[in-house]
Design a protein around this motif. Structure first.
Motif, PDB file in Angstrom:
ATOM      1  N   CYS A  97       0.908  -1.156  -0.086  1.00 43.13           N
ATOM      2  CA  CYS A  97      -0.051   0.007   0.207  1.00 43.13           C
ATOM      3  C   CYS A  97       1.021   1.056   0.118  1.00 43.13           C
TER       4      CYS A  97
ATOM      5  N   LEU B 190      -0.016   4.425   0.736  1.00 39.87           N
ATOM      6  CA  LEU B 190      -0.074   5.086   1.869  1.00 39.87           C
ATOM      7  C   LEU B 190       0.434   4.623   3.021  1.00 39.87           C
ATOM      8  N   CYS B 191       0.031   3.516   3.396  1.00 39.67           N
ATOM      9  CA  CYS B 191       0.485   3.121   5.158  1.00 39.67           C
ATOM     10  C   CYS B 191       1.900   2.389   5.012  1.00 39.67           C
ATOM     11  N   SER B 192       2.373   2.110   3.830  1.00 38.95           N
ATOM     12  CA  SER B 192       3.652   1.338   3.507  1.00 38.95           C
ATOM     13  C   SER B 192       3.710   0.103   4.153  1.00 38.95           C
ATOM     14  N   ARG B 193       2.713  -0.536   4.123  1.00 39.04           N
ATOM     15  CA  ARG B 193       2.590  -1.889   4.579  1.00 39.04           C
ATOM     16  C   ARG B 193       2.205  -2.919   3.626  1.00 39.04           C
TER      17      ARG B 193
ATOM     18  N   ARG C 259       0.023  -5.906   2.370  1.00 35.33           N
ATOM     19  CA  ARG C 259      -1.322  -6.368   2.975  1.00 35.33           C
ATOM     20  C   ARG C 259      -1.871  -7.360   1.937  1.00 35.33           C
TER      21      ARG C 259
ATOM     22  N   CYS D 118      -4.729   0.235  -0.061  1.00 35.70           N
ATOM     23  CA  CYS D 118      -5.532  -0.793   0.586  1.00 35.70           C
ATOM     24  C   CYS D 118      -7.120  -0.209   0.900  1.00 35.70           C
TER      25      CYS D 118
ATOM     26  N   LYS E  86      -8.453   0.082   3.764  1.00 37.83           N
ATOM     27  CA  LYS E  86      -8.384   0.654   5.061  1.00 37.83           C
ATOM     28  C   LYS E  86      -7.850   2.131   4.910  1.00 37.83           C
ATOM     29  N   CYS E  87      -6.898   2.311   4.002  1.00 36.30           N
ATOM     30  CA  CYS E  87      -6.468   3.742   3.557  1.00 36.30           C
ATOM     31  C   CYS E  87      -7.473   4.483   2.769  1.00 36.30           C
TER      32      CYS E  87
ATOM     33  N   ARG F  41      -5.266  11.693   2.432  1.00 38.12           N
ATOM     34  CA  ARG F  41      -4.764  10.921   1.441  1.00 38.12           C
ATOM     35  C   ARG F  41      -3.595  11.771   0.759  1.00 38.12           C
TER      36      ARG F  41
ATOM     37  N   ILE G  18      -0.653  13.181   2.470  1.00 36.14           N
ATOM     38  CA  ILE G  18       0.544  11.837   2.780  1.00 36.14           C
ATOM     39  C   ILE G  18       1.142  11.671   1.258  1.00 36.14           C
TER      40      ILE G  18
END
Length: 158
Positions: free
Chosen positions: A5, A7-10, A12, A27, A29-30, A38, A41
């Protein structure tokens, strides 16, 4: 395996993504975040990415001017600061050294915003060091990673 992702850099699972284009990179969630948050960021990451480039080009400076007109003060201030950095020292190789010699005011602003780690106190510095700029870079590397610079840490076995 999953997807990354932006935005959250994870990473998933694939089920957390859907669609094509940007939807495939953000994702669910973001995606529930407000659009303004958004965008803020993504703009902040874009501005910080300019500092990592080897050369801040005239097109990059034009983009920074456009981001400097943002309605968010943090984005606008960050864009103006990176614009000043790009105008003073466009090449990354000796950027910090050039700013330390010619534009200390920009370095102070970078410290205040948190883009760089401030210099260590005088009692922590080695006064017999031949190159204080290299010592500062080494200190920043240790502060960021918590490890000694130029030392490879073995990664996981592949």
């Amino acid at each position: 395996m999953g997807r990354f992702c932006i935005l959250c850099s994870r990473i998933r699972p694939n089920e957390a993504f859907g669609g094509k284009g940007e939807r495939a990179r953000v994702c669910r969630k973001c995606r529930r975040m407000p659009r303004e948050k958004r965008d803020a960021i993504l703009h902040e990451r874009e501005i910080l990415g300019f500092l990592e480039q080897s050369h801040i080009s005239s097109k990059n400076l034009a983009r920074l001017r456009a981001l400097g007109r943002s309605k968010y003060t943090r984005i606008a201030n960050l864009a103006h600061l990176v614009l000043d950095v790009g105008a003073a020292a466009p090449y990354r190789r000796r950027r910090m050294r050039t700013l330390a010699r010619e534009r200390r005011d920009i370095l102070k602003q970078m410290e205040e915003i948190g883009l760089i780690v401030p210099l260590p106190p005088a009692e922590d510095m080695d006064h017999y060091d031949i190159n204080p700029v290299a010592a500062w870079c080494e200190w920043v590397e240790i502060a960021r990673n918590g490890i000694a610079p130029h030392r490879r840490v073995p990664g996981p076995a592949r």
